[in-house]
Write a protein that holds these residues in place. Structure first.
Motif, PDB file in Angstrom:
ATOM      1  N   THR A 130       0.828  -1.202   0.000  1.00 53.75           N
ATOM      2  CA  THR A 130       0.000   0.000   0.000  1.00 53.75           C
ATOM      3  C   THR A 130       0.861   1.251   0.000  1.00 53.75           C
ATOM      4  O   THR A 130       2.003   1.239   0.467  1.00 53.75           O
ATOM      5  CB  THR A 130      -0.907   0.051   1.246  1.00 53.75           C
ATOM      6  N   VAL A 131       0.277   2.318  -0.514  1.00 58.44           N
ATOM      7  CA  VAL A 131       0.846   3.656  -0.379  1.00 58.44           C
ATOM      8  C   VAL A 131      -0.246   4.513   0.251  1.00 58.44           C
ATOM      9  O   VAL A 131      -1.371   4.554  -0.246  1.00 58.44           O
ATOM     10  CB  VAL A 131       1.350   4.234  -1.724  1.00 58.44           C
ATOM     11  N   ALA A 132       0.072   5.139   1.367  1.00 52.47           N
ATOM     12  CA  ALA A 132      -0.916   5.927   2.106  1.00 52.47           C
ATOM     13  C   ALA A 132      -0.432   7.356   2.285  1.00 52.47           C
ATOM     14  O   ALA A 132       0.758   7.605   2.488  1.00 52.47           O
ATOM     15  CB  ALA A 132      -1.184   5.300   3.471  1.00 52.47           C
ATOM     16  N   VAL A 133      -1.386   8.274   2.209  1.00 48.52           N
ATOM     17  CA  VAL A 133      -1.153   9.691   2.475  1.00 48.52           C
ATOM     18  C   VAL A 133      -2.239  10.142   3.434  1.00 48.52           C
ATOM     19  O   VAL A 133      -3.407   9.781   3.273  1.00 48.52           O
ATOM     20  CB  VAL A 133      -1.207  10.524   1.174  1.00 48.52           C
ATOM     21  N   SER A 134      -1.860  10.936   4.425  1.00 45.66           N
ATOM     22  CA  SER A 134      -2.832  11.479   5.366  1.00 45.66           C
ATOM     23  C   SER A 134      -2.472  12.918   5.692  1.00 45.66           C
ATOM     24  O   SER A 134      -1.298  13.229   5.891  1.00 45.66           O
ATOM     25  CB  SER A 134      -2.848  10.645   6.649  1.00 45.66           C
ATOM     26  N   GLY A 135      -3.488  13.758   5.729  1.00 46.87           N
ATOM     27  CA  GLY A 135      -3.284  15.149   6.108  1.00 46.87           C
ATOM     28  C   GLY A 135      -4.157  16.119   5.335  1.00 46.87           C
ATOM     29  O   GLY A 135      -4.343  17.262   5.745  1.00 46.87           O
ATOM     30  N   LEU A 136      -4.689  15.675   4.208  1.00 49.55           N
ATOM     31  CA  LEU A 136      -5.546  16.507   3.367  1.00 49.55           C
ATOM     32  C   LEU A 136      -6.971  15.967   3.439  1.00 49.55           C
ATOM     33  O   LEU A 136      -7.196  14.874   3.967  1.00 49.55           O
ATOM     34  CB  LEU A 136      -5.062  16.452   1.911  1.00 49.55           C
ATOM     35  N   PRO A 137      -7.942  16.683   2.877  1.00 47.48           N
ATOM     36  CA  PRO A 137      -9.264  16.069   2.726  1.00 47.48           C
ATOM     37  C   PRO A 137      -9.119  14.762   1.937  1.00 47.48           C
ATOM     38  O   PRO A 137      -8.244  14.641   1.069  1.00 47.48           O
ATOM     39  CB  PRO A 137     -10.055  17.120   1.946  1.00 47.48           C
ATOM     40  N   GLN A 138      -9.967  13.792   2.231  1.00 47.00           N
ATOM     41  CA  GLN A 138      -9.770  12.442   1.710  1.00 47.00           C
ATOM     42  C   GLN A 138      -9.659  12.363   0.187  1.00 47.00           C
ATOM     43  O   GLN A 138      -8.838  11.611  -0.342  1.00 47.00           O
ATOM     44  CB  GLN A 138     -10.863  11.508   2.216  1.00 47.00           C
ATOM     45  N   ARG A 139     -10.436  13.125  -0.529  1.00 39.43           N
ATOM     46  CA  ARG A 139     -10.365  13.101  -1.992  1.00 39.43           C
ATOM     47  C   ARG A 139      -8.999  13.609  -2.458  1.00 39.43           C
ATOM     48  O   ARG A 139      -8.416  13.079  -3.404  1.00 39.43           O
ATOM     49  CB  ARG A 139     -11.498  13.940  -2.574  1.00 39.43           C
ATOM     50  N   ASP A 140      -8.482  14.625  -1.774  1.00 40.40           N
ATOM     51  CA  ASP A 140      -7.178  15.189  -2.122  1.00 40.40           C
ATOM     52  C   ASP A 140      -6.046  14.219  -1.785  1.00 40.40           C
ATOM     53  O   ASP A 140      -5.076  14.106  -2.546  1.00 40.40           O
ATOM     54  CB  ASP A 140      -6.963  16.521  -1.417  1.00 40.40           C
TER      55      ASP A 140
END
Length: 166
Positions: A130-140
């Motif tokens: 997996t590649v995960a990003v967190s910190g922006l609104p979910q769509r972004d």
């Protein structure tokens, strides 16, 4: 937002954003690409890439908090279990009028069907990480990952991006 249209586009993303091979160097390249996008745009995000449960890249940009890594973990758990992007899972649940708890008995403490985690897919094999990003609104969060993957895999972003909500 048109749920059916977004789900169709995410299915296209998942079909086209697949690697022939993926290793620790690939994770570094992808993570570095995401980090560069975050730096250029002054985004406070956490990035986590793992393969077969092995963390290969982790970066927390200035302005993030420990809960960003926890959100990434929870979204990663959804992708690991469902083998689909966390945003697709969340949109499908929304369309079906249900939740992870109702559908699969999954606790919100450990699972988040919110955008921001995408499966690392190998052609002919399937999901290996997996590649995960967190910190922006979910769509972004979702779109940033798609942008980085499209660039790395030389896919045309304009054919894969979700429609603007404006």
């Amino acid at each position: 937002m048109n749920l059916d249209k977004d789900l169709e586009r995410i299915a296209l993303q998942e079909a086209r954003l697949q690697f022939r091979s993926f290793d620790a160097h690939s994770a570094w390249v992808l993570g570095s690409r995401l980090r560069a996008l975050a730096e250029q745009r002054n985004l406070a995000i956490t990035i986590e890439i793992q393969v077969n449960g092995n963390p290969l890249f982790l970066s927390a940009m200035p302005g993030t908090a420990p809960n960003n890594l926890d959100w990434a973990r929870r979204k990663k758990n959804v992708v690991t279990l469902m083998r689909r992007s966390s945003y697709a899972v969340g949109l499908q649940l929304q369309k079906d009028g249900t939740s992870l708890i109702e559908q699969a008995g999954l606790e919100l403490r450990d699972y988040a069907a919110h955008g921001g985690c995408f499966p690392i897919l190998l052609r002919g094999t399937g999901c290996i990480g997996t590649v995960a990003v967190s910190g922006l609104p979910q769509r972004d969060d979702h779109e940033l990952i798609v942008e980085a993957l499209a660039g790395m895999l030389e896919e045309r972003l304009e054919e894969l991006a979700l429609d603007n909500l404006a």
